[in-house]
Design a protein around this motif. Structure first.
Motif, mmCIF file in Angstrom:
data_model
loop_
_atom_site.group_PDB
_atom_site.id
_atom_site.type_symbol
_atom_site.label_atom_id
_atom_site.label_comp_id
_atom_site.label_asym_id
_atom_site.label_seq_id
_atom_site.Cartn_x
_atom_site.Cartn_y
_atom_site.Cartn_z
ATOM 1 N N ARG A 147 0.875 -1.178 0.000
ATOM 2 C CA ARG A 147 0.000 0.000 0.000
ATOM 3 C C ARG A 147 0.908 1.222 0.000
ATOM 4 N NH1 ARG A 147 -3.652 -0.544 4.539
ATOM 5 N NH2 ARG A 147 -5.498 -0.694 3.229
ATOM 6 N N ILE A 158 1.608 5.501 -0.732
ATOM 7 C CA ILE A 158 1.194 6.891 -0.934
ATOM 8 C C ILE A 158 2.436 7.701 -1.288
ATOM 9 C CG2 ILE A 158 0.239 8.976 0.121
ATOM 10 C CD1 ILE A 158 -1.531 7.273 1.826
ATOM 11 N N ALA A 197 -7.071 8.525 8.424
ATOM 12 C CA ALA A 197 -6.171 7.847 7.488
ATOM 13 C C ALA A 197 -6.924 7.263 6.305
ATOM 14 C CB ALA A 197 -5.401 6.745 8.217
ATOM 15 N N GLU A 208 -6.667 8.487 2.271
ATOM 16 C CA GLU A 208 -6.315 7.591 1.170
ATOM 17 C C GLU A 208 -7.390 7.591 0.087
ATOM 18 O OE1 GLU A 208 -4.466 3.142 0.770
ATOM 19 O OE2 GLU A 208 -6.194 3.384 2.094
ATOM 20 N N GLU A 209 -8.645 7.507 0.487
ATOM 21 C CA GLU A 209 -9.730 7.431 -0.483
ATOM 22 C C GLU A 209 -9.917 8.725 -1.253
ATOM 23 O OE1 GLU A 209 -13.239 6.153 1.496
ATOM 24 O OE2 GLU A 209 -12.361 4.267 2.186
ATOM 25 N N GLU A 244 -5.741 8.105 -7.629
ATOM 26 C CA GLU A 244 -5.069 6.814 -7.711
ATOM 27 C C GLU A 244 -4.450 6.685 -9.094
ATOM 28 O OE1 GLU A 244 -5.797 2.044 -6.898
ATOM 29 O OE2 GLU A 244 -7.492 3.439 -6.869
ATOM 30 N N ARG A 286 -1.528 5.932 -4.427
ATOM 31 C CA ARG A 286 -2.223 7.195 -4.174
ATOM 32 C C ARG A 286 -1.203 8.333 -4.191
ATOM 33 N NH1 ARG A 286 -7.953 6.809 -4.191
ATOM 34 N NH2 ARG A 286 -8.436 4.640 -3.611
ATOM 35 N N ALA A 313 -1.183 9.520 6.725
ATOM 36 C CA ALA A 313 -0.651 8.627 5.699
ATOM 37 C C ALA A 313 0.131 7.478 6.333
ATOM 38 C CB ALA A 313 0.228 9.410 4.731
ATOM 39 N N ARG A 366 -1.872 4.476 7.941
ATOM 40 C CA ARG A 366 -2.508 3.527 7.032
ATOM 41 C C ARG A 366 -1.620 2.326 6.748
ATOM 42 N NH1 ARG A 366 -7.561 2.300 6.514
ATOM 43 N NH2 ARG A 366 -8.319 2.041 4.390
ATOM 44 N N VAL A 396 5.191 5.107 2.539
ATOM 45 C CA VAL A 396 4.965 6.513 2.187
ATOM 46 C C VAL A 396 6.278 7.064 1.642
ATOM 47 C CG1 VAL A 396 4.400 8.828 3.008
ATOM 48 C CG2 VAL A 396 3.170 6.855 3.921
#
Length: 385
Positions: free
Chosen positions: A178, A180, A217, A221-222, A226, A231, A255, A258, A262
């Motif tokens: 995952r 960001i 968090a 992200e949402e 994307e 993200r 961030a 989550r 990062v």
């Protein structure tokens, strides 16, 4: 709900999506109003239980049985017990995550009541509101191991820091992490542009300029565009907006909560807002071309960064004809060497055609990034040895 500085709402984290719903036990309507408000601020929908009268002769144990049987004393991830209801739950099983909460906790016996119910802390409102919101939000978000946060900064102009930051994010995402990617340089060209997604829907930095306190968090992200399975938080094409240090701190903290990875592209000038970011990073990679003038400039950058960052390492980009080798560059700067990235032929042309840096799996940049993540994510506590 997360609301950006431009007033556009982002979707909030669904209550119970990760860690579950907290349990509130109180008969005090004013305290209940406060706790419901704080739960809403954290994006949580709690179970609420009004404590029942104690059956005579039970000493409170009967009331505790009804509480735990009716709403899950043992299964709730967090239990907030009003000071008025402490006696009602004295017989409940001991467990973690119980807090005794009240608005007037000057009574010296409050600590005795906290011990009797096994409370971790006694929280007095409104003084402890911020701490309580944080704990409730951790439950909602299922807070676990924080993300490995890596910053990338150029030791000199044109060093290729943004290119490396983008490639690191691309390779992490393609490895299943995952990810960001955060653009920390308001005067740069925009990381969304480098990824070919300047028109992608989602929030940009100006939307977060007014953020105060904790940022959700999941909501963060949402809300972000994307691109290429990661993200991206970048700048828009409008006039420059100053993002206060507090907003920078809140966004990066969200961030990290989550999990995953990062990556932050940093400007070379360390101001107060950048210092807030540096303080949260696990590692800073400083990109330096292998030539003397760049090394001289990088020395000044390194001095500023090392005042705040916990771990700074140098990445040497290529080697100019007659230039310096990687070990010499690291030695002159007095900074540990993270590695050397050879010049990748054809990269500028592919980026101009819309292919992001690091997309070529067998390219020199991708190979460096893959090796970096293998060491970084496999080492404890998450920083390459």
């Amino acid at each position: 709900m997360l609301v950006g500085g431009g007033g556009r709402p982002a979707r909030a984290v669904g209550a119970g999506a990760a860690g579950g719903r907290p349990l509130i036990i109180t008969e005090d309507p004013l305290l209940l109003d406060d706790l419901l408000r704080l739960c809403a601020a954290a994006g949580a929908e709690p179970h609420v239980r009004h404590a029942v009268p104690e059956p005579r002769g039970t000493g409170g144990a009967g009331g505790a049985e009804e509480v735990r049987g009716g709403v899950g004393w043992e299964s709730a991830p967090l239990v907030l017990v009003g000071d008025d209801a402490a006696r009602r739950v004295r017989g409940a099983p001991r467990r973690d995550g119980v807090f005794l909460v009240g608005r007037e906790l000057d009574d010296p016996l409050v600590w005795q009541r906290a011990v009797e119910i096994g409370a971790e802390e006694v929280l007095r409102l409104p003084d402890a509101e911020s701490r309580l919101v944080d704990r409730i939000a951790d439950v909602v978000e299922g807070a676990g191991k924080p993300a490995l946060a890596v910053g990338v900064i150029g030791g000199s102009g044109g060093a290729g820091a943004s290119t490396l930051a983008c490639a690191l994010a691309i390779r992490a995402a393609r490895a299943g992490e995952r990810t960001i990617l955060i653009d920390g340089d308001p005067l740069g060209g925009g990381m969304d542009v480098l990824l070919g997604g300047e028109g992608a829907e989602g929030l940009r930095w100006p939307d977060f300029a007014g953020s105060r306190g904790r940022v959700g968090a999941g909501a963060l992200e949402e809300s972000l565009p994307e691109l290429h399975a990661l993200r991206v938080l970048s700048w828009d094409r409008g006039e420059r907006v100053v993002v206060p240090p507090a907003a920078m701190r809140s966004v990066l903290a969200a961030a990290r909560r989550r999990g995953g990875v990062v990556v932050v592209d940093l400007p070379r000038r360390v101001d107060e807002a950048v210092a807030e970011v540096l303080a949260q990073l696990d590692l800073v990679l400083m990109v330096v071309p292998g030539e003397l003038r760049s090394v001289a400039a990088a020395g000044r950058v390194a001095a500023g960064v090392r005042m705040v960052a916990r771990d700074v390492r140098v990445v040497v980009r290529g080697r100019c004809p007659g230039g310096l080798d990687a070990e010499t560059v690291a030695g002159l700067l007095g900074v540990p060497l993270a590695g050397e990235v050879p010049v990748e032929l054809g990269l500028p042309g592919r980026v101009a055609e819309g292919e992001p840096p690091g997309a070529q799996r067998r390219g020199a940049l991708a190979r460096f990034c893959d090796c970096f993540w293998q060491r970084a994510l496999g080492a404890a506590p998450g920083v390459p040895a």
